[in-house]
Design a protein around this motif. Structure first.
Motif, mmCIF file in Angstrom:
data_model
loop_
_atom_site.group_PDB
_atom_site.id
_atom_site.type_symbol
_atom_site.label_atom_id
_atom_site.label_comp_id
_atom_site.label_asym_id
_atom_site.label_seq_id
_atom_site.Cartn_x
_atom_site.Cartn_y
_atom_site.Cartn_z
ATOM 1 N N GLU A 32 7.746 14.977 1.426
ATOM 2 C CA GLU A 32 9.050 14.326 1.259
ATOM 3 C C GLU A 32 8.902 12.816 1.173
ATOM 4 O O GLU A 32 9.542 12.165 0.341
ATOM 5 C CB GLU A 32 9.995 14.704 2.404
ATOM 6 N N ALA A 33 8.071 12.246 2.031
ATOM 7 C CA ALA A 33 7.851 10.796 1.989
ATOM 8 C C ALA A 33 7.265 10.386 0.645
ATOM 9 O O ALA A 33 7.702 9.402 0.042
ATOM 10 C CB ALA A 33 6.942 10.375 3.129
ATOM 11 N N HIS A 34 6.294 11.148 0.168
ATOM 12 C CA HIS A 34 5.688 10.852 -1.135
ATOM 13 C C HIS A 34 6.741 10.938 -2.242
ATOM 14 O O HIS A 34 6.786 10.074 -3.133
ATOM 15 C CB HIS A 34 4.533 11.819 -1.427
ATOM 16 N N ASP A 88 0.840 -1.192 0.000
ATOM 17 C CA ASP A 88 0.000 0.000 0.000
ATOM 18 C C ASP A 88 0.882 1.252 0.000
ATOM 19 O O ASP A 88 1.633 1.488 0.935
ATOM 20 C CB ASP A 88 -0.911 -0.008 1.233
ATOM 21 N N ARG A 89 0.779 2.014 -1.057
ATOM 22 C CA ARG A 89 1.620 3.192 -1.242
ATOM 23 C C ARG A 89 1.458 4.197 -0.100
ATOM 24 O O ARG A 89 2.433 4.746 0.417
ATOM 25 C CB ARG A 89 1.285 3.834 -2.580
ATOM 26 N N GLY A 90 0.228 4.476 0.291
ATOM 27 C CA GLY A 90 -0.033 5.426 1.364
ATOM 28 C C GLY A 90 0.544 4.966 2.685
ATOM 29 O O GLY A 90 1.084 5.772 3.459
ATOM 30 N N GLU A 91 0.429 3.679 2.953
ATOM 31 C CA GLU A 91 0.980 3.126 4.190
ATOM 32 C C GLU A 91 2.507 3.198 4.179
ATOM 33 O O GLU A 91 3.121 3.497 5.204
ATOM 34 C CB GLU A 91 0.511 1.691 4.391
ATOM 35 N N LEU A 92 3.109 2.940 3.037
ATOM 36 C CA LEU A 92 4.568 3.055 2.935
ATOM 37 C C LEU A 92 4.998 4.490 3.211
ATOM 38 O O LEU A 92 5.926 4.725 3.989
ATOM 39 C CB LEU A 92 5.059 2.601 1.554
#
Length: 71
Positions: free
Chosen positions: A53-55, A35-39
């Motif tokens: 930054e995380a995105h 899951d991209r959002g969870e990562l």
């Protein structure tokens, strides 16, 4: 490689994710489950970075993903 491909092959790509984000635990990566959002959320938490930054880090990793990672 698209995110759909990454998500569908997550068990095979956790090593690459761990290499990129070594502060993420194996439990973190299991719970992400592709899951991209969870990562992004885990990266924000572990590295104390902004959501933007995380995105950006996740996007960069996706852009660099290569099919050879699956072998």
């Amino acid at each position: 490689m698209t995110w759909d491909t990454i998500q569908g092959n997550w068990p095979h790509l956790t090593g690459q994710a761990k290499f990129r984000w070594n502060m993420l635990s194996s439990a973190d990566l299991r719970s992400v489950a592709g899951d991209r959002g969870e990562l992004s959320a885990r990266i924000q938490e572990r590295y104390s970075v902004s959501p933007e930054e995380a995105h950006a880090q996740v996007q960069s990793w996706e852009d660099s993903a290569h099919s050879s990672w699956l072998f």
